[in-house]
Design a protein around this motif. Structure first.
Motif, PDB file in Angstrom:
ATOM      1  N   SER A 238      19.548  13.616  25.036  1.00 22.30           N
ATOM      2  CA  SER A 238      20.002  14.810  25.724  1.00 22.30           C
ATOM      3  C   SER A 238      20.789  14.451  26.974  1.00 22.30           C
ATOM      4  O   SER A 238      20.299  13.728  27.838  1.00 22.30           O
ATOM      5  CB  SER A 238      18.806  15.692  26.104  1.00 22.30           C
ATOM      6  N   HIS A 242      16.718  19.373  26.760  1.00 21.18           N
ATOM      7  CA  HIS A 242      16.478  20.416  25.773  1.00 21.18           C
ATOM      8  C   HIS A 242      15.142  21.057  26.126  1.00 21.18           C
ATOM      9  O   HIS A 242      14.137  20.356  26.242  1.00 21.18           O
ATOM     10  CB  HIS A 242      16.426  19.844  24.356  1.00 21.18           C
ATOM     11  N   GLU A 280      22.948  16.087  19.660  1.00 19.67           N
ATOM     12  CA  GLU A 280      22.224  16.995  20.556  1.00 19.67           C
ATOM     13  C   GLU A 280      22.067  18.363  19.894  1.00 19.67           C
ATOM     14  O   GLU A 280      21.017  19.004  20.020  1.00 19.67           O
ATOM     15  CB  GLU A 280      22.960  17.145  21.889  1.00 19.67           C
TER      16      GLU A 280
END
Length: 429
Positions: A238, A242, A280
């Protein structure tokens, strides 16, 4: 590392004076720490508090929005100093929120600071005051903020320029997510309804290499892995974080799945940012899959696995991926748009996007009315920002706040290069 603050509950119990309690509410300081990073407080006048707590029935739509507000600074603490003044950009951002009045909203590119001072200032000095071009004061009693990867030094040579860190803007290339100081381009969730801080899951530290079949960048000249093994083993997936933020709404618990993947540009032929962007996005696709091996999907507290098969959710954020245009990996956002648990049939649109796209003059294959961002004569317009509910939620209405020139609100849309996206949601059954 995180912190949570509890809310004070006012409830009837015998001869309880409700009006007196509301009057005294303005004197309360709701700042008890109980472990997480939920900031729970009430600012503004009595009318704003009552508006935030207006009755809602099972048939009342829940308005969920996402907005990349570009409220960031290249210096640590810069946003705080900006908001302590009378900032014209912040006033316009607040005005947009006051016009749309979402019940729950994710703000992307809102700098994180550990004390939540910027979030406090934005509520107190901007949302709680009626803004020109906006509406009445707006109160969010509940908020969630937490650390992100942007600007956090990795101690590694991630851009392979032969040095770690560096000077000027180059130093951001060796952070876990591009940024010039920890917390730059952070995220902030604002909510009218309680956030279950104890149940929040974050994936800030999840390793990219943990994802089965990860799109590892490859050196275009040698065919070898672009990242050395010792770097690849440590690299976080990330670029910000997240978050799975459960919110207790009148329609039950709704999981707000918030993220802001890296732009798929600013790299080389190895396409390290494009591949990272796609993975992602894939993280949420894997997280909401009801089947399959998800033992690798472990959050920052060590809990592994995905979201329950019967949970309602809304995926929100600036995903830096257009369905058909732009520089992203083909099919990146389709991992969510075509997911069997995602209700993506309703496409939010505006009256202002298509005229602006025509002005930019860049050929596009997609629906111009659905575009959410304008990146100037060279970048053009694209659809990058999404509010994607689960199939257990039905879309009653929605849109992109991007009025055409001369329409009401057109004087406040230039606060950011992105535009607010919103949906009104009700239970599907």
């Amino acid at each position: 590392m995180t912190r949570r603050r509890t809310r004070t509950r006012l409830r009837r119990n015998g001869p309880f004076n409700w009006r007196s309690a509301l009057r005294s509410l303005a004197l309360l300081v709701l700042a008890l720490a109980v472990g997480g990073c939920v900031r729970v407080s009430v600012h503004g006048d009595r009318g704003a508090y009552e508006e935030a707590n207006r009755p809602m029935t099972d048939s009342t739509p829940l308005r969920v929005a996402t907005y990349n507000v570009s409220l960031y600074s290249e210096e640590a603490g810069g946003l705080i100093r900006q908001l302590e003044g009378e900032d014209a950009q912040a006033r316009k951002i607040a005005a947009v929120l006051q016009r749309i009045r979402p019940d729950v909203v994710l703000l992307n590119e809102f700098d994180y600071d550990p004390d939540g001072r910027a979030a406090d200032l934005f509520q107190q000095r901007y949302l709680a005051r009626a803004q020109p071009g906006g509406g009445e004061a707006l109160a969010y009693p509940y908020r969630y903020l937490a650390p992100v990867n942007t600007g956090v030094p990795s101690g590694l040579d991630l851009d392979r320029n032969g040095e770690v860190g560096g000077s000027g803007r180059d130093r951001g290339n060796d952070a876990w997510g591009y940024g010039l100081h920890p917390g730059q381009y952070g995220m902030l969730v604002l909510s009218r309804y309680p956030i279950d801080a104890a149940a929040v899951r974050s994936f800030q530290h999840l390793k990219w290499s943990a994802m089965p079949g990860a799109r590892a960048p490859v050196d275009s000249t040698t065919g070898a892995p672009w990242y050395p093994p010792q770097v690849w083993a440590q690299l976080r997936l990330s670029s910000k974080s997240h978050w799975d933020v459960p919110i207790s709404t009148p329609h039950g618990i709704v999981h707000l799945l918030a993220a802001h993947p890296t732009p798929p540009v600013f790299d080389g032929p190895e396409d390290r940012n494009g591949r990272r962007n796609a993975d992602e996005i894939r993280l949420w696709a894997e997280y909401i899959n009801p089947t399959g091996d998800r033992a690798w999907l472990c959050d920052d507290r060590g809990r592994c696995g995905g979201l329950a098969a019967d949970a309602n959710f809304v995926i929100v954020g600036d995903y830096n991926a257009d369905p058909v245009d732009g520089d992203g990996v083909p099919g990146a956002i389709a991992q969510l748009l075509d997911h069997p648990r995602v209700n993506a049939r309703f496409v939010p649109r505006s009256t202002g996007a298509a005229p602006r796209a025509a002005e930019r003059g860049i050929a596009r294959r997609g629906d111009l009315r659905s575009h959410t961002g304008d990146f100037g004569p060279e970048g053009g317009t694209l659809r990058l920002d999404y509010v994607l509910p689960s199939t257990g939620l039905r879309v009653a209405d929605g849109g992109v706040f991007w009025p055409a020139s001369g329409e009401p609100g057109s004087d406040i849309v230039d606060a950011s290069d992105h535009h607010l996206v919103w949906l009104d949601l009700v239970p599907a059954n």
